[in-house]
Design a protein around this motif. Structure first.
Motif, PDB file in Angstrom:
ATOM      1  N   VAL A 116      -6.049  17.009  -3.843  1.00  0.00           N
ATOM      2  CA  VAL A 116      -6.176  15.608  -2.957  1.00  0.00           C
ATOM      3  C   VAL A 116      -6.423  14.394  -3.918  1.00  0.00           C
ATOM      4  O   VAL A 116      -7.186  14.341  -4.774  1.00  0.00           O
ATOM      5  CB  VAL A 116      -7.443  15.585  -2.324  1.00  0.00           C
ATOM      6  CG1 VAL A 116      -7.553  14.195  -1.258  1.00  0.00           C
ATOM      7  CG2 VAL A 116      -7.523  16.777  -1.004  1.00  0.00           C
ATOM      8  N   MET A 117      -5.553  13.532  -3.945  1.00  0.00           N
ATOM      9  CA  MET A 117      -5.487  12.297  -5.133  1.00  0.00           C
ATOM     10  C   MET A 117      -5.686  11.029  -4.359  1.00  0.00           C
ATOM     11  O   MET A 117      -4.906  10.585  -3.426  1.00  0.00           O
ATOM     12  CB  MET A 117      -3.991  12.404  -5.631  1.00  0.00           C
ATOM     13  CG  MET A 117      -3.821  13.630  -6.323  1.00  0.00           C
ATOM     14  SD  MET A 117      -2.031  13.666  -7.199  1.00  0.00           S
ATOM     15  CE  MET A 117      -2.092  15.756  -7.513  1.00  0.00           C
ATOM     16  N   ALA A 118      -6.764  10.343  -4.685  1.00  0.00           N
ATOM     17  CA  ALA A 118      -7.107   8.963  -4.053  1.00  0.00           C
ATOM     18  C   ALA A 118      -6.172   8.039  -5.207  1.00  0.00           C
ATOM     19  O   ALA A 118      -6.489   7.863  -6.579  1.00  0.00           O
ATOM     20  CB  ALA A 118      -8.506   8.716  -4.247  1.00  0.00           C
ATOM     21  N   VAL A 119      -5.432   7.220  -4.571  1.00  0.00           N
ATOM     22  CA  VAL A 119      -4.475   6.142  -5.527  1.00  0.00           C
ATOM     23  C   VAL A 119      -5.185   4.843  -5.145  1.00  0.00           C
ATOM     24  O   VAL A 119      -5.511   4.178  -4.231  1.00  0.00           O
ATOM     25  CB  VAL A 119      -2.979   6.273  -4.810  1.00  0.00           C
ATOM     26  CG1 VAL A 119      -2.171   5.448  -5.563  1.00  0.00           C
ATOM     27  CG2 VAL A 119      -2.580   7.740  -4.657  1.00  0.00           C
ATOM     28  N   ARG A 120      -5.360   4.397  -6.726  1.00  0.00           N
ATOM     29  CA  ARG A 120      -6.209   3.099  -6.654  1.00  0.00           C
ATOM     30  C   ARG A 120      -5.118   2.102  -6.811  1.00  0.00           C
ATOM     31  O   ARG A 120      -3.698   2.235  -7.123  1.00  0.00           O
ATOM     32  CB  ARG A 120      -6.950   3.068  -7.936  1.00  0.00           C
ATOM     33  CG  ARG A 120      -8.122   4.289  -7.771  1.00  0.00           C
ATOM     34  CD  ARG A 120      -9.064   4.024  -9.092  1.00  0.00           C
ATOM     35  NE  ARG A 120     -10.129   4.811  -8.803  1.00  0.00           N
ATOM     36  CZ  ARG A 120     -11.123   4.825  -7.765  1.00  0.00           C
ATOM     37  NH1 ARG A 120     -11.289   3.788  -7.232  1.00  0.00           N
ATOM     38  NH2 ARG A 120     -11.847   5.820  -7.696  1.00  0.00           N
ATOM     39  N   PRO A 121      -5.277   0.694  -6.401  1.00  0.00           N
ATOM     40  CA  PRO A 121      -4.727  -0.309  -6.767  1.00  0.00           C
ATOM     41  C   PRO A 121      -4.014  -0.658  -7.898  1.00  0.00           C
ATOM     42  O   PRO A 121      -4.755  -0.242  -8.830  1.00  0.00           O
ATOM     43  CB  PRO A 121      -5.216  -1.471  -6.063  1.00  0.00           C
ATOM     44  CG  PRO A 121      -6.396  -0.899  -5.004  1.00  0.00           C
ATOM     45  CD  PRO A 121      -6.761   0.451  -5.699  1.00  0.00           C
ATOM     46  N   ARG A 132       0.752  -1.190  -0.136  1.00  0.00           N
ATOM     47  CA  ARG A 132       0.188  -0.047   0.050  1.00  0.00           C
ATOM     48  C   ARG A 132       0.778   1.282  -0.081  1.00  0.00           C
ATOM     49  O   ARG A 132       0.837   2.158  -0.718  1.00  0.00           O
ATOM     50  CB  ARG A 132      -0.839   0.096   1.223  1.00  0.00           C
ATOM     51  CG  ARG A 132      -2.166  -1.147   1.163  1.00  0.00           C
ATOM     52  CD  ARG A 132      -2.552  -1.408   2.570  1.00  0.00           C
ATOM     53  NE  ARG A 132      -3.119  -0.199   3.162  1.00  0.00           N
ATOM     54  CZ  ARG A 132      -3.500   0.125   4.288  1.00  0.00           C
ATOM     55  NH1 ARG A 132      -3.034  -0.890   5.258  1.00  0.00           N
ATOM     56  NH2 ARG A 132      -3.939   1.256   4.710  1.00  0.00           N
ATOM     57  N   LYS A 133       1.888   1.196   0.675  1.00  0.00           N
ATOM     58  CA  LYS A 133       2.827   2.390   0.826  1.00  0.00           C
ATOM     59  C   LYS A 133       3.583   2.611  -0.523  1.00  0.00           C
ATOM     60  O   LYS A 133       3.799   3.780  -1.173  1.00  0.00           O
ATOM     61  CB  LYS A 133       3.814   2.343   1.964  1.00  0.00           C
ATOM     62  CG  LYS A 133       3.219   2.491   3.265  1.00  0.00           C
ATOM     63  CD  LYS A 133       3.952   2.003   4.595  1.00  0.00           C
ATOM     64  CE  LYS A 133       3.322   2.225   5.773  1.00  0.00           C
ATOM     65  NZ  LYS A 133       4.328   1.569   6.738  1.00  0.00           N
ATOM     66  N   ALA A 134       3.795   1.552  -1.134  1.00  0.00           N
ATOM     67  CA  ALA A 134       4.521   1.559  -2.367  1.00  0.00           C
ATOM     68  C   ALA A 134       3.623   2.252  -3.655  1.00  0.00           C
ATOM     69  O   ALA A 134       4.289   3.130  -4.273  1.00  0.00           O
ATOM     70  CB  ALA A 134       5.124   0.010  -3.064  1.00  0.00           C
ATOM     71  N   ARG A 135       2.445   1.992  -3.429  1.00  0.00           N
ATOM     72  CA  ARG A 135       1.553   2.390  -4.281  1.00  0.00           C
ATOM     73  C   ARG A 135       1.229   3.895  -3.936  1.00  0.00           C
ATOM     74  O   ARG A 135       1.424   4.952  -5.092  1.00  0.00           O
ATOM     75  CB  ARG A 135       0.115   1.817  -4.265  1.00  0.00           C
ATOM     76  CG  ARG A 135       0.236   0.626  -4.883  1.00  0.00           C
ATOM     77  CD  ARG A 135      -1.303  -0.031  -5.162  1.00  0.00           C
ATOM     78  NE  ARG A 135      -1.860  -0.402  -3.593  1.00  0.00           N
ATOM     79  CZ  ARG A 135      -1.998  -1.483  -3.307  1.00  0.00           C
ATOM     80  NH1 ARG A 135      -1.235  -2.481  -3.888  1.00  0.00           N
ATOM     81  NH2 ARG A 135      -2.530  -1.762  -2.282  1.00  0.00           N
ATOM     82  N   LEU A 136       1.261   4.529  -2.920  1.00  0.00           N
ATOM     83  CA  LEU A 136       1.099   5.605  -2.429  1.00  0.00           C
ATOM     84  C   LEU A 136       2.506   6.440  -3.025  1.00  0.00           C
ATOM     85  O   LEU A 136       2.496   7.553  -3.362  1.00  0.00           O
ATOM     86  CB  LEU A 136       0.953   5.908  -1.046  1.00  0.00           C
ATOM     87  CG  LEU A 136      -0.501   5.608  -0.615  1.00  0.00           C
ATOM     88  CD1 LEU A 136      -0.235   5.410   0.895  1.00  0.00           C
ATOM     89  CD2 LEU A 136      -1.353   6.706  -0.757  1.00  0.00           C
ATOM     90  N   ALA A 137       3.479   5.837  -2.761  1.00  0.00           N
ATOM     91  CA  ALA A 137       4.945   6.488  -3.004  1.00  0.00           C
ATOM     92  C   ALA A 137       5.080   6.776  -4.659  1.00  0.00           C
ATOM     93  O   ALA A 137       5.439   7.751  -5.068  1.00  0.00           O
ATOM     94  CB  ALA A 137       5.909   5.400  -2.488  1.00  0.00           C
ATOM     95  N   ALA A 138       4.549   5.869  -5.241  1.00  0.00           N
ATOM     96  CA  ALA A 138       4.616   6.095  -6.855  1.00  0.00           C
ATOM     97  C   ALA A 138       3.672   7.301  -7.207  1.00  0.00           C
ATOM     98  O   ALA A 138       4.112   8.170  -8.119  1.00  0.00           O
ATOM     99  CB  ALA A 138       4.331   4.552  -7.466  1.00  0.00           C
TER     100      ALA A 138
END
Length: 264
Positions: free
Chosen positions: A259-264, A87-93
């Protein structure tokens, strides 16, 4: 005969009422005393007494009009580094996508920010200033980075340098963009931290940077920590996970520019 909901609420014992309030806190993050009083058909004074007791037990933090659940992020850095890694990796990207060539990046300590260090683009002629040895290690030997490690006492809980030396060095920097670590974030209460020195250094990072970005997992939203860092309106970019409820997302959109919602 089956009891009505009103009868069930009227028949609650004090400990049952307190348990229900705690459930609301864990589900919604923020509760308002007036709303709880109406729902539980009791006085605001009674609700405030329950909130005071729950705060004394460490479950919540009293705020104007109600309470916020305490952030679950008060764990050793060694534990947090191994939690929600994907989850953190997706947010980081997603967070790294806003970086532009030749910028000076101020990178705060924290497990999500270590993931951001790994996600930063190579060959972009970036200067990265960080108080995190872990983040520094992710950048060494990669092309296109000039890395500056902030010195000072390494705090075990924060896994980053804190104290007077680190604070002085941060105050001498003028960064284009800061990836700020946040232990807790609420639209009204702002960014908060669990450690006073950590909060002080984060405030200096905010002052030293033209733009502020925060990426954080869902469980830190609508939560509290003891030491204030900055108002939510100071955050230029907020990266959250896509499972954040729409109403909660809207409360952040009302005060944050992006505000950006990051999808899987």
């Amino acid at each position: 005969m089956q009891r009505t909901r009103e009868e069930a609420i009227n028949g609650l014992l004090p400990e049952q009422r307190e348990a229900l309030i705690l459930e609301r806190l864990r589900t919604h993050g923020r509760v308002l005393a007036a709303e709880l009083a109406a729902e539980l058909q009791t006085s605001e004074h009674t609700v405030r007494r329950h909130l005071r007791d729950l705060a004394g037990q460490g479950h919540c933090k009293r705020v104007y009009g109600g309470a916020l659940v305490v952030s679950p992020a008060d764990k050793p850095a060694a534990v947090r580094m191994h939690e929600a890694v994907d989850r953190k990796a997706r947010l980081a990207a997603a967070a790294a996508s806003i970086v532009r060539p030749k910028q000076i990046i101020l990178l705060d300590a924290g497990s999500t920010n270590v993931a951001i260090a790994a996600a930063l683009p190579e060959n972009a002629d970036l200067t990265v200033v960080t108080n995190s040895p872990e983040a520094c290690a992710r950048l060494l030997n990669r092309p296109g980075f000039d890395v500056i490690l902030i010195g000072g006492r390494i705090a075990r809980g924060a896994a980053g340098s804190l104290g007077a030396t680190a604070l002085l060095q941060i105050q001498q920097i003028r960064a284009d963009l800061c990836f700020l670590g946040a232990c807790a974030l609420d639209p009204d209460e702002g960014v908060a931290a669990f450690d006073a020195e950590d909060a002080e250094l984060k405030r200096a990072m905010v002052q030293a940077s033209s733009q502020i970005a925060i990426a954080l997992t869902s469980e830190k939203l609508m939560t509290a920590a003891p030491f204030a860092v900055a108002p939510t309106s100071a955050v230029d970019y907020l990266f959250v996970e896509a499972d954040v409820p729409r109403a909660r997302l809207a409360s952040f959109e009302a005060v944050c520019d992006n505000v950006m919602a990051v999808r899987p």
